[in-house]
Design an enzyme around this catalytic site. Structure first.
Site, PDB file in Angstrom:
ATOM      1  N   LYS A  99      46.934  45.698  33.623  1.00 19.80           N
ATOM      2  CA  LYS A  99      47.004  45.759  34.874  1.00 19.80           C
ATOM      3  C   LYS A  99      48.652  45.202  35.208  1.00 19.80           C
ATOM      4  O   LYS A  99      49.243  46.254  35.687  1.00 19.80           O
ATOM      5  CB  LYS A  99      47.147  45.385  36.220  1.00 19.80           C
ATOM      6  CG  LYS A  99      45.327  44.978  36.096  1.00 19.80           C
ATOM      7  CD  LYS A  99      44.541  44.213  38.049  1.00 19.80           C
ATOM      8  CE  LYS A  99      43.221  45.210  37.737  1.00 19.80           C
ATOM      9  NZ  LYS A  99      42.770  44.187  38.702  1.00 19.80           N
ATOM     10  N   LYS A 130      34.704  55.740  31.635  1.00 24.60           N
ATOM     11  CA  LYS A 130      33.865  55.582  32.937  1.00 24.60           C
ATOM     12  C   LYS A 130      34.445  56.282  34.432  1.00 24.60           C
ATOM     13  O   LYS A 130      35.531  56.330  34.647  1.00 24.60           O
ATOM     14  CB  LYS A 130      33.840  54.096  33.046  1.00 24.60           C
ATOM     15  CG  LYS A 130      32.830  53.107  33.600  1.00 24.60           C
ATOM     16  CD  LYS A 130      32.698  51.756  33.702  1.00 24.60           C
ATOM     17  CE  LYS A 130      33.353  51.573  35.267  1.00 24.60           C
ATOM     18  NZ  LYS A 130      33.583  50.056  35.993  1.00 24.60           N
ATOM     19  N   LYS A 181      37.222  54.834  40.455  1.00 30.75           N
ATOM     20  CA  LYS A 181      37.438  55.290  42.148  1.00 30.75           C
ATOM     21  C   LYS A 181      39.121  55.376  41.722  1.00 30.75           C
ATOM     22  O   LYS A 181      39.533  55.759  42.291  1.00 30.75           O
ATOM     23  CB  LYS A 181      37.676  54.241  42.913  1.00 30.75           C
ATOM     24  CG  LYS A 181      37.495  52.730  42.993  1.00 30.75           C
ATOM     25  CD  LYS A 181      36.514  51.793  43.462  1.00 30.75           C
ATOM     26  CE  LYS A 181      36.872  50.118  43.450  1.00 30.75           C
ATOM     27  NZ  LYS A 181      36.429  48.962  43.990  1.00 30.75           N
TER      28      LYS A 181
END
Ligand code: TRP
Length: 334
Positions: free
Chosen positions: A115, A197, A200
């Site tokens: 992140k 994967k 969202k």
């Protein structure tokens, strides 16, 4: 243990729109195991602000997520469904646990590194101590089990380390939680790149099915899904695209991969993709209808939000008071 049942905690962030992957991989599973445990399912909005959010958007998404928990089948009378930011103990315990967590430990967290690389202009202290807040979520309710995906395992490990460290100093204050093992949800991959994967936060909307996608959109996305070159419906690693579609089909219909191979023997990708799309619509449409009904019922939702926040506050306060006493905070005068 709470009322003779083991305690289960899990949470999701209200960032981005939930995908079919979140549903089949997590939410659907939460519903299937809910009766066996005393459950707490948080909408972890405090975690969300470690990345800059639009306030109106965050508020809306948090409510959508909470409504989806119920629409997916979690009875809010039996499952404590609440907003993390409504329960004061999360921040309070997180501060205390910060003082029992080492910089070196947090420095090793791979999600922080990922992140931080992605949001290089906003590497805030909250992003760094994110796992400590997560530990507070879990330990506040004396949770026994935590269903988490593989990407959160490292955070569960550090939670266990913090709990054990604290207990070693002050006695058995925290239950040391375990990862939920048992029937794990299906791992759903991107429709455009089956090596990734379904996420969202994917920038390509065709890569993910969102829980709120209408039937036409769902059918169209499956038609466009990346497949392979063997032109037959076979469940094998050489065909990752078809492998993923079979996983989705099985998760929605309850069939096995072998049954699916037989069902589509001699048929092409086109027929199969249509069938997968229809199976997904068959699962999502009822969920969307329940979501619409619930959304119209504002008073009901508000009472769920209020009652469950009070319940969570009450239960978490017990742990918090014990911790405060153990570490030497002055007693409250009544
Ligand atoms: N960090 C988790 C995620 O992004 C969400 C989360 C927050 C969580 N607190 C939790 C999950 C406690 C399980 C238990 O997926």
């Amino acid at each position: 243990m709470l009322d003779g049942k083991k305690v289960l905690f899990s949470g999701m962030q209200a960032t981005g729109s939930l995908t079919l992957g979140n549903y089949l991989g997590a939410l659907k599973n939460w519903v299937s195991i809910a009766d066996e445990y005393e459950t707490f399912y948080g909408v972890v909005d405090m975690h969300s602000i470690t990345i800059r959010q639009d306030p109106a958007e965050l508020r809306k998404r948090a409510r959508t997520l909470l409504t989806l928990y119920i629409a997916a089948g979690l009875d809010p009378e039996k499952n404590c469904i609440y907003y993390q930011s409504h329960v004061t103990g999360h921040a309070e315990l997180a501060w205390i646990l910060n003082c029992f967590t080492y910089m070196g430990e947090l420095n090793r967290m791979t999600q922080f590194k990922d992140k931080a690389a992605k949001h290089a202009d906003n590497i805030n202290a909250g992003l760094f101590t994110y796992p400590v807040l997560m530990a507070a979520d879990i330990l506040l309710y004396q949770s026994d089990v935590v269903p988490v995906g593989i990407d959160q395992m490292q955070h569960l490990e550090i939670t266990r380390d913090i709990a054990q460290r604290f207990n070693a100093i002050y006695g058995e204050v925290f239950t040391v939680p375990e990862a939920y093992i048992g029937k794990v949800g299906a791992k759903i991959m991107s429709l455009q790149d089956p090596a990734k994967k379904m996420s969202k936060s994917d920038e390509n909307p065709n890569a993910s099915i969102y829980l709120m996608d209408d039937p036409d959109t769902i059918m169209r996305k499956f038609k466009r899904a990346v497949t392979d070159s063997e032109a037959c419906v076979r469940y094998c690693d050489e065909q990752p695209g078809i492998h993923n579609l079979i996983d989705i089909y099985c998760a929605c219909t309850g069939k096995t991969p072998a049954e699916t191979e037989r069902e589509f023997d001699g048929k092409g990708y086109g027929d199969f993709k249509t069938a997968v799309g229809e199976a997904v619509v068959g699962v999502l449409k009822p969920l969307q209808d329940r979501f619409e009904d619930l959304s119209k019922n504002k008073d009901y939702l508000n009472s769920v939000i209020k009652n469950n926040a009070e319940k969570a506050q009450y239960i978490s306060n017990k742990t918090l008071r014990k911790v405060q006493k153990k570490i030497g905070f002055p007693e409250r005068i009544r």
